[in-house]
Motif scaffolding. Structure first.
Motif, PDB file in Angstrom:
ATOM      1  N   GLU A   1       0.706  -1.359   0.071  1.00  0.00           N
ATOM      2  CA  GLU A   1      -0.002   0.110   0.005  1.00  0.00           C
ATOM      3  C   GLU A   1       0.882   1.315   0.013  1.00  0.00           C
ATOM      4  O   GLU A   1       0.462   2.279  -0.595  1.00  0.00           O
ATOM      5  CB  GLU A   1      -0.948   0.066   1.244  1.00  0.00           C
TER       6      GLU A   1
ATOM      7  N   ARG B   1      -7.441   8.124   0.843  1.00  0.00           N
ATOM      8  CA  ARG B   1      -8.577   7.233   1.015  1.00  0.00           C
ATOM      9  C   ARG B   1      -9.422   6.977  -0.191  1.00  0.00           C
ATOM     10  O   ARG B   1      -9.829   5.584  -0.152  1.00  0.00           O
ATOM     11  CB  ARG B   1      -9.461   7.616   2.327  1.00  0.00           C
TER      12      ARG B   1
ATOM     13  N   LEU C   1      -7.535   4.511  -2.252  1.00  0.00           N
ATOM     14  CA  LEU C   1      -7.515   3.141  -1.996  1.00  0.00           C
ATOM     15  C   LEU C   1      -8.914   2.682  -2.219  1.00  0.00           C
ATOM     16  O   LEU C   1      -9.123   1.525  -2.464  1.00  0.00           O
ATOM     17  CB  LEU C   1      -6.932   3.113  -0.502  1.00  0.00           C
ATOM     18  N   SER C   2      -9.706   3.461  -1.798  1.00  0.00           N
ATOM     19  CA  SER C   2     -11.143   2.828  -1.712  1.00  0.00           C
ATOM     20  C   SER C   2     -11.806   2.377  -3.382  1.00  0.00           C
ATOM     21  O   SER C   2     -12.071   1.328  -3.443  1.00  0.00           O
ATOM     22  CB  SER C   2     -12.259   3.771  -1.180  1.00  0.00           C
ATOM     23  N   TYR C   3     -11.374   3.358  -4.169  1.00  0.00           N
ATOM     24  CA  TYR C   3     -11.883   3.211  -5.642  1.00  0.00           C
ATOM     25  C   TYR C   3     -10.785   2.718  -6.346  1.00  0.00           C
ATOM     26  O   TYR C   3     -11.049   2.547  -7.718  1.00  0.00           O
ATOM     27  CB  TYR C   3     -12.475   4.588  -6.104  1.00  0.00           C
ATOM     28  N   LYS C   4      -9.646   2.263  -5.804  1.00  0.00           N
ATOM     29  CA  LYS C   4      -8.699   1.861  -6.657  1.00  0.00           C
ATOM     30  C   LYS C   4      -8.327   2.901  -7.901  1.00  0.00           C
ATOM     31  O   LYS C   4      -8.096   2.211  -8.851  1.00  0.00           O
ATOM     32  CB  LYS C   4      -8.630   0.338  -7.217  1.00  0.00           C
TER      33      LYS C   4
ATOM     34  N   THR D   1     -10.479   6.557 -13.139  1.00  0.00           N
ATOM     35  CA  THR D   1     -11.096   5.068 -12.637  1.00  0.00           C
ATOM     36  C   THR D   1     -10.988   4.009 -13.289  1.00  0.00           C
ATOM     37  O   THR D   1     -11.386   2.999 -12.989  1.00  0.00           O
ATOM     38  CB  THR D   1     -12.883   5.576 -12.674  1.00  0.00           C
TER      39      THR D   1
ATOM     40  N   PRO E   1     -13.775  13.201 -13.706  1.00  0.00           N
ATOM     41  CA  PRO E   1     -14.516  13.235 -12.648  1.00  0.00           C
ATOM     42  C   PRO E   1     -14.361  14.411 -11.913  1.00  0.00           C
ATOM     43  O   PRO E   1     -15.278  15.107 -11.228  1.00  0.00           O
ATOM     44  CB  PRO E   1     -14.641  12.264 -11.874  1.00  0.00           C
TER      45      PRO E   1
ATOM     46  N   PRO F   1     -14.998  16.331  -6.607  1.00  0.00           N
ATOM     47  CA  PRO F   1     -16.444  15.218  -6.692  1.00  0.00           C
ATOM     48  C   PRO F   1     -16.205  13.758  -6.386  1.00  0.00           C
ATOM     49  O   PRO F   1     -16.884  13.206  -5.459  1.00  0.00           O
ATOM     50  CB  PRO F   1     -16.805  15.306  -8.175  1.00  0.00           C
ATOM     51  N   LEU F   2     -14.880  13.304  -6.481  1.00  0.00           N
ATOM     52  CA  LEU F   2     -14.718  11.786  -6.231  1.00  0.00           C
ATOM     53  C   LEU F   2     -14.422  11.740  -4.452  1.00  0.00           C
ATOM     54  O   LEU F   2     -15.162  10.615  -3.833  1.00  0.00           O
ATOM     55  CB  LEU F   2     -13.322  11.557  -6.774  1.00  0.00           C
TER      56      LEU F   2
ATOM     57  N   SER G   1     -18.180  12.007  -3.268  1.00  0.00           N
ATOM     58  CA  SER G   1     -18.624  10.403  -3.585  1.00  0.00           C
ATOM     59  C   SER G   1     -18.182   9.479  -2.410  1.00  0.00           C
ATOM     60  O   SER G   1     -19.031   8.666  -1.677  1.00  0.00           O
ATOM     61  CB  SER G   1     -18.232   9.599  -4.801  1.00  0.00           C
ATOM     62  N   TYR G   2     -17.041   9.557  -2.278  1.00  0.00           N
ATOM     63  CA  TYR G   2     -16.434   8.599  -1.125  1.00  0.00           C
ATOM     64  C   TYR G   2     -17.020   9.152   0.329  1.00  0.00           C
ATOM     65  O   TYR G   2     -17.452   8.327   1.134  1.00  0.00           O
ATOM     66  CB  TYR G   2     -14.869   8.995  -0.932  1.00  0.00           C
TER      67      TYR G   2
ATOM     68  N   SER H   1     -19.843  10.385   0.844  1.00  0.00           N
ATOM     69  CA  SER H   1     -21.440  10.088   1.031  1.00  0.00           C
ATOM     70  C   SER H   1     -21.504   8.558   1.382  1.00  0.00           C
ATOM     71  O   SER H   1     -22.472   7.855   1.874  1.00  0.00           O
ATOM     72  CB  SER H   1     -22.016  10.438  -0.276  1.00  0.00           C
ATOM     73  N   SER H   2     -20.466   7.549   1.281  1.00  0.00           N
ATOM     74  CA  SER H   2     -20.326   6.335   1.658  1.00  0.00           C
ATOM     75  C   SER H   2     -19.667   5.909   2.953  1.00  0.00           C
ATOM     76  O   SER H   2     -19.745   4.902   3.255  1.00  0.00           O
ATOM     77  CB  SER H   2     -19.904   5.480   0.278  1.00  0.00           C
ATOM     78  N   MET H   3     -19.510   6.953   3.706  1.00  0.00           N
ATOM     79  CA  MET H   3     -18.821   6.823   4.859  1.00  0.00           C
ATOM     80  C   MET H   3     -19.915   7.440   6.191  1.00  0.00           C
ATOM     81  O   MET H   3     -20.567   8.294   5.760  1.00  0.00           O
ATOM     82  CB  MET H   3     -17.417   7.774   4.931  1.00  0.00           C
TER      83      MET H   3
ATOM     84  N   LYS I   1     -18.110   3.942 -10.965  1.00  0.00           N
ATOM     85  CA  LYS I   1     -16.931   4.910 -10.458  1.00  0.00           C
ATOM     86  C   LYS I   1     -17.648   6.494 -10.804  1.00  0.00           C
ATOM     87  O   LYS I   1     -16.719   7.284 -10.948  1.00  0.00           O
ATOM     88  CB  LYS I   1     -15.717   4.495 -10.794  1.00  0.00           C
TER      89      LYS I   1
ATOM     90  N   ALA J   1     -18.248  10.230 -10.428  1.00  0.00           N
ATOM     91  CA  ALA J   1     -18.168  10.988  -9.121  1.00  0.00           C
ATOM     92  C   ALA J   1     -19.433  11.906  -9.108  1.00  0.00           C
ATOM     93  O   ALA J   1     -20.072  12.337 -10.088  1.00  0.00           O
ATOM     94  CB  ALA J   1     -16.789  11.715  -9.174  1.00  0.00           C
TER      95      ALA J   1
ATOM     96  N   GLN K   1     -22.581  -0.479   3.245  1.00  0.00           N
ATOM     97  CA  GLN K   1     -20.955  -0.108   3.004  1.00  0.00           C
ATOM     98  C   GLN K   1     -20.103  -1.012   3.752  1.00  0.00           C
ATOM     99  O   GLN K   1     -20.501  -1.116   5.123  1.00  0.00           O
ATOM    100  CB  GLN K   1     -20.955   1.407   3.494  1.00  0.00           C
TER     101      GLN K   1
ATOM    102  N   HIS L   1     -16.495  -0.921   5.618  1.00  0.00           N
ATOM    103  CA  HIS L   1     -15.455  -0.127   5.874  1.00  0.00           C
ATOM    104  C   HIS L   1     -14.288  -0.882   6.316  1.00  0.00           C
ATOM    105  O   HIS L   1     -14.519  -1.902   7.111  1.00  0.00           O
ATOM    106  CB  HIS L   1     -15.662   0.728   6.642  1.00  0.00           C
TER     107      HIS L   1
ATOM    108  N   GLY M   1     -10.073   3.928   7.155  1.00  0.00           N
ATOM    109  CA  GLY M   1     -10.845   5.094   6.540  1.00  0.00           C
ATOM    110  C   GLY M   1     -11.089   4.475   5.099  1.00  0.00           C
ATOM    111  O   GLY M   1     -11.327   5.216   3.866  1.00  0.00           O
ATOM    112  N   VAL M   2     -10.890   2.895   4.644  1.00  0.00           N
ATOM    113  CA  VAL M   2     -11.011   2.429   3.453  1.00  0.00           C
ATOM    114  C   VAL M   2     -12.301   2.069   3.219  1.00  0.00           C
ATOM    115  O   VAL M   2     -12.821   1.186   3.938  1.00  0.00           O
ATOM    116  CB  VAL M   2      -9.960   1.495   3.078  1.00  0.00           C
ATOM    117  N   LEU M   3     -12.957   2.367   2.054  1.00  0.00           N
ATOM    118  CA  LEU M   3     -14.241   1.454   1.762  1.00  0.00           C
ATOM    119  C   LEU M   3     -13.865   0.473   0.901  1.00  0.00           C
ATOM    120  O   LEU M   3     -13.286   0.488   0.007  1.00  0.00           O
ATOM    121  CB  LEU M   3     -15.149   2.755   0.967  1.00  0.00           C
TER     122      LEU M   3
END
Lengths: 637, 280
Positions: A255, A444, A447-450, A485, A524, A528-529, A532-533, A535-537, B20, B22, B259, B261, B266-268
């Motif tokens: 990582e 973050r 890592l989340s969306y690669k 992406t 994107p 905005p990316l 999006s992240y 809103s999922s946390m 993906k 955004a 979701q 995590h 802090g990683v989804l």
């Protein structure tokens, strides 16, 4: 500046004789530490910022502002608290190059909770307050990238004369007296002297002057043939600048390599966005950033190594100063974008490979080790390579690059880390917290969306130069990856997205900072990316409110609605009644500029053109109990 | 073909690597995710379940030890139905392949309609004009949380019944932390006082995160309740959306989002939706 080894510094002649020794043992030390720590897993996110400050002395009667050479005294007091309660203090303080500088970090790293983003600014505020309390009346701590009149006559308090002809002087500068170098530790003067002696002459920094209607050429002190150059001749002009850095811990070495690579293309973008240093030695210049100044200020390469004369004594032609943008990616995904030839000693590389280190990491380390040690202490020459890492750190910590890949320190609970180093320091805690949170959030999201931001290294180098141009954030375009992406690449099974012949040129294009941050039809946008992240946390309301203000600042700086610090400084000078359209920042202009900056940093006057209108956040000293309560047995701090 | 079935449960699987885009609105995100699922489905006509081909949800979850990940979910209900809520939670546990959720937040926005109970024990809409989505509370800078129960005097009683379902799951340790979305301070307080298992999360719309009603803020602070944000509409999916997805003459019963995590990093690592729809 990292860990400071105490002891007696060796002369350049002695250091030079031991150069191979340090290189050889440094490499052995890395091989051993890699073997011990390569498989370390499961580290949580921890991160921290480093803010550098200068101490400014205002003389309201004579309308002058000077740097106050009080850092050693202030630091001694700041460090007393840490010594009394090493684990309980809220901040840590370290010396920096200038005798007028201090560096502050949070007492403990921040953790992997989103709520940590809401304590960053409060901690920065606390740090500023802590220093403020130790200063006499008339002196102020400021986070300013470069003191505008650094190197002009009488710029220090107390005033010192330069001694360019004194053989015992470290810098021998025409402008920057040795007394302005931090006196509390021998490292700084030693580095200054050794870099100069290794180079065989003083460092040579030339910046194009900003040519206004009445600018007089040649500029005073400019070298022959370069009448429009503002000339600087000492390490202090670079290392005496302040910057904003952050370090974060990765869960494992893989990582860490990914983040090192993915953040590399962001370095020039963040440099342009954080641009804050248009004035050097009292002149407005064509550059908005410190980067090239620092790079040249520690350029220890000889004329042979720089390619100005044929190689005779030296081993390599070297393309860059030891302070510069990185030269190679470390992850397998990055390998194909390593399009700049890497210089290294084949036997060092081979030793690393024989020691079990893969090609990418081996060439990275071997490349760092083309540099000689420029600061060696007699107590540290002989080491146990199986346990010590001083020789490795000696070379690692004097390769000052945009990114730093940091192995775990010996015998600690700390994991593999990555340091992000390009940003200039901002005037207020609000802005600095915004930049720090933006970058950590971005890691973050990556890592989340690669996500994949890789572009060829040569294009990152190109971007580094674009980033420093006057008003680059608004007017320049930067090479950036079209599709982070990676949707298109997966369909044909070609995960690197490269054409058969290895050509990556279809993957990137020129974009404005506005497009990169805020997005456009086909891209994107980084904010905005991040949204999006988020809103999922699970984000608490106060933290989210604060983060939104930070992101808004970043977005408006990117769109050009708000000024960068560099542009704000330029405007202040150009509109000053005393400014004579001659590029010169007089003592009075300097005083008024810094005085106004002080009022803005303290919140006494608003500055909507720099900060927007919504710059009071809900930052708080600690994580709310309601959030901490649900972490029982799962410490994220 | 699953459109022949009377009732479908569509599970998008992990959509992180699929969608993906955004800055999307949540309802658009859900639409896109359902679309990719329906375009490449695995259909079980017996159970009425539709999955997305090539989904990696279970790999993503089993990649970590259970205690290393935090699984949160939200149930979107526009009808007061205990059965729908139970079905939604059961499907979450089944789809995720876990015994327990770390948190579950209920979003219950009753429509301004009257309800009758049909033979299946479901509440069917008889006078179903749905509320305009996205109308209230959209003014930035204005004090927050909407009048949650406007136009439905019985809403709080209906909510308490639904809450009872969640309390049972909490007592069975199938849900660790319960939360409720969008309540006004009075309704929230009343739910809190009347419940056996207290809500420990109050979720509010992101648009109001800088202007939280002081009463709600104080109540949450005093009782150590997490005040979290969301950017979800009151009605996440409508019959119109379903017909655009070639599910003509279907209406939604419930929807959930989950979701996953990685704790402390802090990683989804995974995210998905499940929706249930029935023939009109």
């Amino acid at each position: 500046m990292g860990l400071l080894t105490e002891g007696s510094p060796l002369s350049w002649e002695e250091t030079k004789k031991l150069s191979k020794h340090v290189q050889q043992h440094g490499i052995e030390q890395f091989i051993h530490l890699y073997e011990r720590l390569r498989d370390r897993q499961g580290d949580i996110l921890k991160w921290g910022d480093e803010v550098e400050y200068i101490l400014v002395k205002f003389d309201d009667e004579n309308k002058t502002a000077q740097v106050s050479l009080r850092a050693a005294e202030v630091l001694a007091k700041l460090n007393e608290k840490e010594m009394a309660d090493p684990n309980g203090v809220k901040s840590l303080w370290r010396p920096e190059y200038g005798a007028y500088m201090v560096e502050g970090t949070p007492g403990k790293p921040y953790g992997g909770l989103l709520a940590h983003f809401n304590v960053v600014e409060a901690n920065m505020r606390y740090r500023r307050q802590e220093v403020t309390e130790l200063l006499p009346a008339g002196e102020t701590v400021m986070s300013i990238t470069s003191f505008p009149r650094l190197g002009t006559i009488g710029f220090t308090y107390p005033i010192h004369q330069t001694t360019p002809d004194d053989e015992n002087s470290s810098a021998r500068s025409l402008y920057f007296p040795d007394e302005a170098i931090f006196p509390g530790h021998p490292r700084f003067k030693t580095l200054t002297r050794n870099i100069r002696q290794r180079r065989g002459e003083k460092v040579d920094i030339n910046l194009k002057v900003f040519k206004d209607e009445n600018t007089k050429l040649p500029v005073e002190g400019s070298p022959p043939g370069q009448p429009d150059a503002v000339h600087l001749d000492a390490m202090g002009f670079g290392m005496g600048c302040c910057c904003l850095q952050l370090t974060f811990q990765a869960c494992n070495i893989t990582e860490a390599r990914t983040l090192y690579d993915q953040l590399t293309p962001l370095c020039p973008i963040m440099l342009a966005l954080s641009a804050a240093s248009p004035i050097h030695r009292g002149y407005l210049t064509e550059s908005d950033c410190r980067w090239n100044v620092i790079s040249a200020s520690v350029d220890c390469r000889t004329a042979e190594e720089r390619g100005e004369v044929p190689l005779r004594e030296n081993q390599f032609r070297i393309n860059k100063s030891r302070y510069d943008s990185i030269d190679s990616y470390l992850s397998p995904e990055g390998e194909r974008y390593n399009d700049v030839p890497l210089i290294y000693d084949e036997s060092n590389y081979q030793r690393l490979r024989d020691g079990g280190i893969d090609h990418l990491l081996a060439q990275h380390i071997a490349h760092l080790f083309i540099r000689d040690s420029v600061s060696l202490f007699s107590e540290k020459v002989h080491q146990n390579d199986k346990e010590d890492t001083d020789h490795f750190e000696n070379i690692q910590s004097t390769n000052w690059q945009t990114m730093r890949f940091k192995p775990p320190p010996p015998n600690s609970t700390i994991g593999w880390r990555v340091e992000f180093r390009p940003c200039e320091i901002q005037l207020t805690d609000f802005e600095n917290a915004a930049i720090v949170c933006f970058i950590v959030l971005l890691t973050r999201v990556i890592l989340s969306y690669k996500l994949n931001f890789l572009i060829p290294i040569s294009k990152v180098d190109d971007n580094m130069q674009r980033a420093q141009q006057r008003d680059a954030a608004r007017t320049q375009k930067f090479w950036f990856r079209k599709d982070p992406t990676g949707k298109k690449e997966t369909t044909d099974g070609n995960t690197n997205g490269l054409a058969e012949n290895g050509d990556a040129s279809s993957e990137y294009e020129l974009m404005t900072i506005d497009q990169i941050i805020n997005g456009k039809d086909s891209f994107p946008g980084l904010v905005p990316l991040i949204n999006s992240y988020l809103s999922s946390m699970d984000v608490d309301a106060d933290t989210h409110c604060t983060i939104r203000q930070y992101l808004k600042l970043i977005q408006q700086r990117a769109s050009g609605k708000l000024l960068t610090m560099a542009s704000w400084i330029r405007n202040e000078v150009l509109t000053h009644p005393e400014y004579k359209k001659d590029s010169i920042v007089t003592a009075t202009i300097n005083y008024d500029l810094l005085k106004k900056a002080k009022d803005i940093q303290e919140g006494n006057i608003p500055c909507p053109e720099l900060l927007g209108t919504s710059n009071r956040t809900r930052t708080t000293d600690s994580i709310p109990p309601a959030i901490e309560k649900h972490l029982r047995g799962k410490p994220c701090t | 073909m699953f459109t022949d079935m009377d009732k479908v449960i569509i599970s998008t699987g992990n959509i992180l690597s699929v969608n993906k885009k955004a800055g999307q609105k949540v309802e658009d995100e859900l639409f896109d995710c359902l679309k990719v699922t329906i375009d490449d489905p695995i259909t079980n006509t017996k159970t009425g379940k539709v999955f997305r081909n090539n989904d990696d949800l279970n790999e993503k979850i089993t990649e970590f030890k259970r205690e290393e990940i935090k699984i949160g979910a939200k149930v979107f209900l526009n009808n007061s139905s205990v059965e729908h809520l139970e079905m939604a939670v059961e499907n979450l546990l089944l789809t995720l392949g876990v015994h327990c959720l770390d948190n579950l937040i209920l979003s219950f926005h009753p429509k301004q309609t009257t309800y009758v109970t049909n033979g299946n024990g479901e509440h069917a809409v008889t006078n179903g004009t749905s509320k305009e989505p996205d109308t209230p509370n959209s003014v930035d800078g204005k004090e927050g949380v909407l009048e949650w129960s406007t136009g439905n005097s019985n809403a709080l009683n209906e909510l308490k019944l639904l809450w009872g379902v969640l309390e049972d799951y909490a007592k069975q340790k199938k849900i660790c932390q319960l939360g409720i979305a969008d309540l006004d301070p009075d309704s929230f307080q009343e739910l809190y006082e009347s419940s056996q298992v207290k809500p420990t999360i109050a979720q509010i719309n992101l648009k109001t995160c800088c202007v939280v009603p002081p009463a709600l803020q104080q109540f949450c602070t005093k009782n150590e309740i997490q005040l979290l944000t969301h950017s979800d509409p009151e009605e996440i999916i409508t019959s119109e959306t379903l017909s655009q997805l070639k599910l003509q003459s279907f209406r939604p019963l419930w929807a959930t989002r989950y979701q996953v995590h990685v704790r402390c990093r802090g990683v989804l690592t995974a995210k998905g939706f499940i929706i249930c729809a029935t023939k009109l």
